[in-house]
Design an enzyme around this catalytic site. Sequence first.
Site, short mmCIF file in Angstrom:
data_model
loop_
_atom_site.label_atom_id
_atom_site.label_comp_id
_atom_site.label_asym_id
_atom_site.label_seq_id
_atom_site.Cartn_x
_atom_site.Cartn_y
_atom_site.Cartn_z
N ALA A 70 0.86 -1.18 0.00
CA ALA A 70 0.00 0.00 0.00
C ALA A 70 0.90 1.22 0.00
CB ALA A 70 -0.90 0.00 1.22
N GLY A 72 0.73 3.75 -2.03
CA GLY A 72 -0.15 4.91 -2.13
C GLY A 72 0.40 5.98 -3.06
N ASN A 100 3.97 6.10 -16.29
CA ASN A 100 2.79 5.54 -15.63
C ASN A 100 2.07 6.68 -14.91
OD1 ASN A 100 1.42 4.28 -13.10
ND2 ASN A 100 1.65 2.59 -14.54
N CYS A 131 -5.17 1.74 -9.35
CA CYS A 131 -4.44 1.69 -8.08
C CYS A 131 -5.42 1.44 -6.93
CB CYS A 131 -3.66 2.97 -7.82
SG CYS A 131 -2.77 2.88 -6.26
N ASN A 193 -3.28 -4.91 -12.75
CA ASN A 193 -2.73 -4.28 -11.56
C ASN A 193 -2.93 -5.28 -10.40
OD1 ASN A 193 -1.91 -2.41 -9.51
ND2 ASN A 193 -2.60 -0.72 -10.81
#
Lengths: 305, 247
Positions: A70, A72, A100, A131, A193
């Site tokens: 994570a 972020g 990206n 994400c 992903n």
Amino acid sequence: MSRLETSLSGIKLKNPVIPASGTFGFGYEMADVYDLNILGGISLKGTTLEERFGNPTPRIAECENGLLNAIGLQNPGVEHVVKHELPKIRALYDGVLIANISGFSVDEYVKVACAFDNAPEIDILEINVSCPNVRHGGMAFGTDCAAAGEVTRAVKEKTHKPVYMKLSPNVTDIVPIARACEEAGADGITLINTLLGMVIDPKSGRPIVSTKMSGFSGPAIKPVALRMVYQVASAVRIPIIGVGGISCADDVIEFMSAGASAVQVGAHNLVEPFACPNIINELPVKMDEYGIENIKDIIGRSLAL
Amino acid sequence: MTKGMYEVLSNKRIAQDTYEMELSGDTSSLERPGQFINIKIEGLYLRRPISVCHSENGRLTIIYKVVGKGTGIMSKMEKGRMLDILCGLGNGFDISKGKGRRCAVIGGGVGVPPMYDTAKSLIEQGNEVTAILGFATKDAAFYIDEFEKLGVKTIVTTDDGSLGIKGFVTDGLKTTDCDYYFACGPEPMLKSLHRTGISGQLSFEERMGCGFGVCMGCTCETLVGYKRICKDGPVFESSEVTFDVKA
């Protein structure tokens, strides 16, 4: 032509192996480990309009055959990336560079995409609508056909470089989302992903990663990724970059057989810094073993079987 | 960073849940005390980062505490076992900053090991060194003799007073006139050291993904920007560190 050569939207790659975004920094960090020029491409660290710290630690947890993260979207923001990071990596690397791109609104995706579209170092724009580690945005754009199409259309309208939409596996059916992207003008699809996952400390009952739920990757997710590449390859005509649990040449061959034109190696880079060179060296050996002349010849061969 | 295969030369219990492992292999990428290695353990996905206690000409010593699956497996490894290791990770301590100062090396629990080579390097640099070693109890204490053999004045503290001074390493520090420190230990220990206002260098611990700077899994906020513990750290100057994080 080299046996390993492949292409994405007319752009030549010396081989199909690309380190996945988020597992390779901005690339130059690895230049003292091995010669980056052996790589088919590099997908750079996910970038947003503004600088982001990302999530509090712990951001990482281990699980069977994989890990959860994570991060972020920690990144220094697009302005800094274009000004400072791109020249640094381009000076060291002559292959395909993939930006990206992440955003929290359609407008933000477009702004970041335009900045990279204008950067001569970048060859392909990879739009991350998947994400799982940010609130508002991120995955929300990749789990809804209309939203995924809207982001694709908006970015395509304002940019000139090939646009690849990086999709989330956290959907009931990946096919309509991929189709929506294709119809909106996407030049290609990157999938998958991370899967939304969780690890809990059995002693305390407390989730290990600070965000509780986080992105699951590694060899454990490979069958899911492979299945989705296969499904999407059956449904769209645009090229696919396959990603999810790839850690050896056989995995690359499986993904390309399922319909991927190139692949990305993610989690494996974190546990084996020489992951990509190892795979690239192993590919011709496996191709000889299976009687494959050129890697391009096997793209999508499983679809007819 | 280098990657190589290392042979286990010995692996023995030296205190409660605490083991010392000696390895042979390439140590050329270890440039400073306080750097770490990242060990691949069969059957587990992520490598295990462990700080280097001592290294010399192709041999290195690590000390680890059994806290979970990985260290549990390690504790059962036998002599002759070969391990896939990434070596020379992290920045390590800049001991040149200790020149001409009254230096303390301060370790808490499994933060003690990297302070051994730090103390050794400081002595070689001509420093007079005080070691302050903090443990939970007498049973958890280790390496006190080894520090003394270096010629270091060694102060021990335990939480329960079963050995040395009852209290924390900061209580040990108060009994000295040190004006600079090198420290490694749990975050509450580093925080209370930082609060003393004495300047020094602090080595941090965090769950890591890669250990070599590409995944951003261990980033922390500092007064000089976002830093990766594994690559920009694990050692930071006390003037860079804040325990007042926004995120």
